[in-house]
Design a protein around this motif. Structure first.
Motif, short mmCIF file in Angstrom:
data_model
loop_
_atom_site.label_atom_id
_atom_site.label_comp_id
_atom_site.label_asym_id
_atom_site.label_seq_id
_atom_site.Cartn_x
_atom_site.Cartn_y
_atom_site.Cartn_z
N PHE A 100 0.85 -1.19 0.00
CA PHE A 100 0.00 0.00 0.00
C PHE A 100 0.88 1.24 0.00
O PHE A 100 2.07 1.17 0.30
CB PHE A 100 -0.98 0.01 1.18
CG PHE A 100 -0.32 0.07 2.54
CD1 PHE A 100 0.05 1.28 3.12
CD2 PHE A 100 -0.08 -1.10 3.25
CE1 PHE A 100 0.65 1.32 4.37
CE2 PHE A 100 0.50 -1.07 4.51
CZ PHE A 100 0.87 0.14 5.07
N LEU A 122 1.68 4.85 1.60
CA LEU A 122 1.53 5.77 2.73
C LEU A 122 1.76 7.17 2.17
O LEU A 122 2.84 7.48 1.68
CB LEU A 122 2.57 5.45 3.82
CG LEU A 122 2.52 6.34 5.05
CD1 LEU A 122 1.28 6.03 5.89
CD2 LEU A 122 3.79 6.17 5.88
N ASP A 179 -3.89 3.80 4.42
CA ASP A 179 -3.25 3.86 3.11
C ASP A 179 -3.91 4.94 2.25
O ASP A 179 -4.82 5.63 2.69
CB ASP A 179 -3.27 2.48 2.43
CG ASP A 179 -4.61 2.08 1.85
OD1 ASP A 179 -5.60 2.82 2.01
OD2 ASP A 179 -4.67 1.01 1.23
#
Length: 159
Positions: free
Chosen positions: A113, A115, A133
């Motif tokens: 994912f 950030l 996310d």
């Protein structure tokens, strides 16, 4: 001799899969929803059964004290509604500057994912973290002090 506690309600599903609660006084509510009071710190304690409009119709102090059938129904309902994968290990990050891609091992399998910003990592209590996310999915680190050494080093760079 230990007495078995009386449960002040019955719980079942109707043919459409909705939870139906029948109280001791005979009142029946269709479509009740279990809501955890403390979903991160105490996921099995303090569960409210609410009807449409958010009105509480029953309270469960501890899910462990419920009969297996009620415990199973409540867990199924919560699992179907809540999606918070728990991070078991952080395998890699693309960069220590945001935005960056995290590759993680979760209780639901490996995934990656993005950030977006450091502020998307929030502390929940003393040891837990909630990481959002770029799509708004929350990932849980239940105890940042018990995660493996490699993962802790990565977390330290972002906290």
């Amino acid at each position: 001799m230990t007495s078995i506690p009386t449960i002040p309600f019955q719980l079942r599903r109707d043919s459409f899969g909705k939870l139906i609660i029948t109280l001791e006084n005979g009142e029946e509510w269709v479509g009740v929803t279990p809501v955890r009071a403390f979903p991160i710190q105490a996921p099995t304690k303090g569960i409210s059964l609410v009807r449409e409009g958010g009105k509480e119709v029953a309270w469960i102090d501890d899910l462990a004290d419920m009969p297996d059938t009620i415990r199973t129904l409540i867990r199924e309902e919560i699992d179907g509604r809540e999606f918070i994968p728990e991070i078991l290990a952080i395998l890699d990050v693309s960069s220590f500057a945001t935005p960056c891609t995290w590759t993680v091992q979760t209780d639901r399998g490996d995934t990656a994912f993005v950030l977006k910003v450091d502020e998307d990592i929030r502390r929940i209590g003393e040891a837990s973290l909630l990481i959002a996310d770029n799509h708004g999915i929350n990932f849980l680190v239940r105890d940042m002090f018990k995660i493996d050494k490699h993962s802790r080093k990565i977390l330290d760079r972002f906290l």
